[in-house]
Design an enzyme around this catalytic site. Structure first.
Site, short mmCIF file in Angstrom:
data_model
loop_
_atom_site.label_atom_id
_atom_site.label_comp_id
_atom_site.label_asym_id
_atom_site.label_seq_id
_atom_site.Cartn_x
_atom_site.Cartn_y
_atom_site.Cartn_z
N PRO A 58 0.82 -1.28 0.04
CA PRO A 58 -0.05 0.02 0.03
C PRO A 58 0.77 1.08 0.03
O PRO A 58 1.90 1.37 0.57
CB PRO A 58 -0.68 -0.10 1.29
CG PRO A 58 -0.64 -1.40 1.64
CD PRO A 58 0.46 -2.06 1.10
N THR A 59 0.25 2.30 -0.67
CA THR A 59 1.18 3.55 -0.90
C THR A 59 1.03 4.29 0.54
O THR A 59 0.07 4.35 0.95
CB THR A 59 0.47 4.48 -1.97
OG1 THR A 59 0.43 3.81 -3.23
CG2 THR A 59 1.36 5.58 -2.13
N GLY A 60 2.13 4.61 1.11
CA GLY A 60 2.04 5.28 2.42
C GLY A 60 1.95 4.44 3.45
O GLY A 60 1.76 4.94 4.58
N CYS A 61 2.18 2.90 3.32
CA CYS A 61 2.14 2.05 4.21
C CYS A 61 3.28 2.12 5.29
O CYS A 61 4.48 2.19 4.82
CB CYS A 61 1.95 0.77 3.82
SG CYS A 61 1.46 -0.54 4.90
N VAL A 62 3.17 2.44 6.57
CA VAL A 62 4.31 2.86 7.39
C VAL A 62 4.32 1.77 8.41
O VAL A 62 3.37 0.80 8.62
CB VAL A 62 4.30 4.34 8.17
CG1 VAL A 62 4.59 5.33 7.27
CG2 VAL A 62 2.91 4.58 8.67
#
Lengths: 113, 101, 135
Positions: free
Chosen positions: A109-113
Site C-alpha cells: 500500500p502507498t504510504g504504508c508505514v
C-alpha cells in the site's frame, strides 16, 4: 527475505525482496495459500473475506488502500464488528494492509508505514 | 523533400507546436505524439491554430489519444489517427524526421 | 486542533507525458496518513489529469485514473479546478471524472469534491494555504 520465487503447482512465481509478487496477473488462490503459509497465517473464511475485499478495492481504484482507508471501507461493507483495527490485526498480526495485500497479490500500500 | 515533424509537448505548456507550424512547408506531415495530442481537442485554442494550417497533413498517435481520453467526437476534423505501424509508415514515406521537443 | 495545517497540492502537468501527475497522486495518498487539511488544485495542463475516459492499454502503461476517485476515502474533499484553464483547452466540467466524498456532518451524504474556480479565486486559494506542494 530476498527477491525470489514462490512455488505453486510446479510453477515459479517471482516476488520482490519483501515477498510481494512482481506480476499482479500471476495471482491465484493457490498462490495466496502459499504466501499465507510463509506469513504463518491459516487462511479462514474471515481471512478470505478481507483478501477478496482488497482485490475488489484494487480492481476498482488501482491502488492498495492504506490501513485507515481499509478499516473505513470494511466498516461500510461489513459493519463495525469487522471494520475496526483490532479485528483486522487479529487476522493479520503483522499489519493488515501489508500482510493481507501481500496475500492478495497487490502492491505494498502507498504510504504504508 | 517532404518532412515528418513530430511534436510531443502540450501546446498549452510550451510553444513547441507553434514553433513547428512556423517552419512547416507544403507537403509536410505533422505527427502529434505524447502530450502533443492535446492540440486536437475541439474548442481549444491550439486546435484553432491547427485547423488554420493549409497544405500540411496533421496526424495523431492513437495510443496517446486513447490514454488521454480524447475520443473521435472530441477531435477537430482533418486529423488522421495512426497507430504505431502508421507512425513507422510516416517515417519511411518522408525523407526526414524533425522531432520538435 | 492548532497543529492542522492547510496543505495545497498544485498540479500543472498533463498526466502521461511526465511522471509529475503520478508522483503527486502518490504524495497525496501518503500525506493523507497525517490527517491534515488537504486540498488539490488543478490548473494549466494539470486539468488534463481529470479528463475522463483514459484507455492506456495501447500505451502499455498502468491506468492510474481510478485512483483519483478513491481520494474521497482518503479525506480529500476539496478539489479546485481552474475554469480558464479548462476553457482554453476546449474543456468543461462535463469532461471531468466524478470525484466525491462522504460528508460526516451530513449523515455521510455523498458530495462532489470538484469545485470549478476562476483564476482570481485560485490565486486566493494559494494565498490562503499554509503549505503548497507543486507538481
Amino acid at each position: 527475505m530476498s527477491a525470489g520465487y514462490y512455488e505453486v503447482n510446479g510453477k515459479q512465481v517471482p516476488h520482490d525482496e519483501e515477498g510481494y509478487i512482481t506480476n499482479l496477473s500471476d495471482w491465484s488462490k493457490e498462490l495466496a495459500e502459499v504466501i499465507a503459509k510463509q506469513e504463518n497465517i491459516d487462511m479462514t473464511d474471515e481471512h478470505w473475506e478481507v483478501v477478496n475485499f482488497l482485490r475488489e478495492y484494487y480492481d476498482e481504484y488501482q491502488i492498495a488502500p492504506a490501513i485507515r482507508v481499509l478499516v473505513k471501507a470494511m466498516k461500510k461493507k461489513f459493519g463495525p464488528e469487522k471494520g475496526n483495527n483490532k479485528y483486522l490485526y487479529e487476522l493479520f498480526p503483522y499489519g493488515p494492509a501489508k500482510q493481507a495485500c501481500k496475500i492478495a497479490g497487490l502492491p505494498k500500500p502507498t504510504g504504508c508505514v | 523533400m517532404a518532412l515528418l515533424h513530430t511534436v510531443n509537448k502540450s501546446p498549452y505548456e510550451r510553444n513547441t507546436l507553434e514553433s513547428c507550424l512556423n517552419h512547416v512547408q507544403e507537403g509536410d506531415t505533422v505527427l502529434l505524439i505524447e502530450d502533443g495530442v492535446y492540440a486536437v481537442i475541439k474548442g481549444g485554442r491550439a486546435a484553432d491554430v491547427l485547423a488554420s494550417v493549409k497544405g500540411v497533413k496533421i496526424a495523431a498517435l492513437s495510443a496517446d489519444l486513447k490514454a488521454r481520453g480524447i475520443t473521435a467526437d472530441k477531435m477537430i476534423d482533418g486529423v488522421e489517427v495512426v497507430d504505431y505501424g502508421g507512425f513507422v509508415d510516416l517515417v519511411t514515406s518522408n525523407d526526414k524526421v524533425q522531432a520538435w521537443l | 486542533m492548532s497543529d492542522v495545517k492547510k496543505f495545497l497540492y498544485v498540479n500543472r502537468k498533463a498526466p502521461h507525458g511526465t511522471i509529475y501527475a503520478l508522483e503527486s497522486l502518490e504524495v497525496v495518498l501518503i500525506g493523507a496518513a497525517f490527517e491534515q487539511d488537504v486540498a488539490l488544485a488543478f490548473l494549466d495542463d494539470g486539468v488534463f489529469q481529470l479528463v475522463k475516459g483514459w484507455d492506456t492499454s495501447e500505451l502499455g502503461a498502468k491506468n492510474f485514473q481510478p485512483a483519483y476517485t478513491a481520494l474521497g476515502d482518503y479525506d480529500v474533499q476539496k478539489v479546485y479546478v481552474e475554469r480558464e484553464s479548462l476553457e482554453e483547452r476546449g474543456l468543461s466540467e462535463d469532461d471531468l471524472i466524478e470525484m466525491t466524498y462522504e460528508d460526516e456532518d451530513d449523515d455521510f451524504a455523498e458530495k462532489s469534491s470538484i469545485r470549478i474556480v476562476s483564476r482570481e479565486e485560485m490565486a486566493k486559494i494559494m494565498a490562503d494555504a499554509d503549505v503548497i506542494l507543486s507538481f
